[in-house]
Design an enzyme around this catalytic site. Structure first.
Site, mmCIF file in Angstrom:
data_model
loop_
_atom_site.group_PDB
_atom_site.id
_atom_site.type_symbol
_atom_site.label_atom_id
_atom_site.label_comp_id
_atom_site.label_asym_id
_atom_site.label_seq_id
_atom_site.Cartn_x
_atom_site.Cartn_y
_atom_site.Cartn_z
ATOM 1 N N SER A 152 0.751 -1.124 0.116
ATOM 2 C CA SER A 152 -0.098 -0.115 -0.125
ATOM 3 C C SER A 152 0.796 1.270 -0.052
ATOM 4 C CB SER A 152 -0.818 -0.054 1.251
ATOM 5 O OG SER A 152 -0.283 -0.067 2.614
ATOM 6 N N ASP A 208 -2.787 8.740 7.371
ATOM 7 C CA ASP A 208 -3.661 7.703 8.308
ATOM 8 C C ASP A 208 -2.920 7.165 9.467
ATOM 9 O OD1 ASP A 208 -2.440 5.593 7.164
ATOM 10 O OD2 ASP A 208 -4.152 5.327 5.642
ATOM 11 N N HIS A 267 0.019 5.144 7.208
ATOM 12 C CA HIS A 267 0.738 5.509 5.948
ATOM 13 C C HIS A 267 1.196 7.049 5.953
ATOM 14 C CE1 HIS A 267 -1.958 2.250 4.476
ATOM 15 N NE2 HIS A 267 -0.786 2.021 3.751
#
Length: 371
Positions: free
Chosen positions: A56, A346, A349
């Protein structure tokens, strides 16, 4: 007369076919020249394309096209992206793969390979195969229905065939061998597959599990090399114990950095460094570079004000303590208004600003290793 006309028509057809072939090659040449018009901030040669694998941290939206809950193609993700568009990037804006192509002057953004609108022009300068929730350990991707590294390699093989069909075998082979490859992966293996579930921990000590991760990593590097990759940058693991989510889950009442997790990441990193050093002596023509993101990120966390940051232990989205993916959404009233003050977007990340700082440092210091 009839025979003469037929002969003339056949000749015209042959000339037209030949002309089309020449024009196609000329177009490809012109495109490759124009695609390199972006200014490079990295000294030295510039690769024709960039190819990225990972999780991600660099997924630009591949998970949008998968039946997985590991998605972020909704607000407030992407609020600082062009037009405030949530593209599927796990950040408020761009991610490291975008900054890599920018740093090397290749193009502005590195697109997800699964985007059905991609054209040959997009493929010529590189694509991104990364998938949120993936890892070296195939169980990491399997539990989230994401693309494992094996899946990503399968798509890379498909990509190679598309290049050959579009520009010919020789030119495609040149792009494959001269491109820059970057790999950002491994955090999910420790934070999710090992520490947060019972998938591996009951059966492996942390030393044994990091050995397993290394075994999978080496297999992937070898297969990538066998497919033609030569200039490969491999990032180590970040200080995962300082991610806001891990502080919340295992950092105690004060939400401190989880030193056990950081030690686990450092253990893997030391093994990875040794193996990469060994691989370069084993694989002829390879230039595999160990890219350190652990220390640059930890330095930002320990000295935030030097780069204009104020908040290190929470993300911007929601409370910043646990929200990620579906939990980070437009209905979070406490989401910050100025994410440039936050190291994390977040709970897992970093922000676009953090990514830019780290990637700029990484490739300006390491570009010479590739060329």
């Amino acid at each position: 007369m009839k025979s003469s006309n037929t002969s003339s028509g056949s000749s015209t057809t042959c000339i037209t076919a030949a002309a089309i072939a020449v024009l196609a090659q000329l177009f490809a040449s012109l495109y490759l020249s124009s695609s390199n018009a972006y200014a490079s901030s990295v000294k030295g040669p510039k690769p024709p394309a960039a190819i990225v694998f990972g999780d991600s941290v660099v997924d630009p939206g591949n998970n949008n096209y998968l039946p997985t809950v590991a998605k972020c193609n909704f607000p407030p993700y992407g609020r600082d992206f062009e037009g405030g568009k949530p593209t599927g990037r796990y950040s408020n804006g761009k991610v490291p793969s975008d900054f890599i192509v920018e740093e090397f002057g290749i193009k502005e953004l590195l697109p997800p390979y699964l985007d059905p609108t991609l054209q040959l022009n997009d493929l010529l300068t590189g694509v991104n195969f990364a998938s949120g929730a993936s890892g070296y350990d195939p169980l990491s991707a399997q539990t989230a229905n994401a693309l494992s590294l094996t899946d990503q390699l399968r798509l890379f093989k498909e990509y190679k065939e598309k290049l050959k069909a579009g520009i010919g075998k020789d030119r495609a082979s040149n792009i494959i061998s001269e491109s820059l490859y970057a790999i950002f992966i491994g955090s999910n293996d420790l934070t999710n597959t090992y520490y947060s579930t019972l998938l591996r921990r009951p059966y492996y000590s942390i030393s044994a599990y990091t050995d397993l991760m290394i075994a999978y990593a080496l297999r992937f590097f070898q297969e990538l090399y066998d497919l033609g990759a030569r200039k490969i940058g491999v990032t180590n693991l970040p200080p995962i114990g300082c991610l806001p989510s891990q502080r919340t889950l295992a950092g105690g009442p004060l939400r401190s950095c989880v030193e056990e997790y950081n030690r686990a990441a450092a253990l893997f990193n030391s093994k990875l460094y040794s193996e990469i050093k060994s691989l370069n002596s084993q694989l002829p023509g390879s230039k595999i570079t160990y890219l350190d993101i652990y220390n640059p990120l930890l330095s930002l966390i320990n000295n935030p004000s030097q780069s204009g940051f104020e908040v290190v232990n929470k993300g911007c989205c929601g409370t910043g303590t646990i929200e990620v993916s579906l939990l980070c959404n437009r209905y979070q009233p406490t989401t910050c208004t100025d994410d440039t003050k936050y190291i994390f977007w977040d709970s897992y990340h970093p922000t676009e600003k953090t990514y830019r700082i780290i990637v700029n440092q990484l490739f300006n210091e390491s570009s010479g290793s590739f060329f």
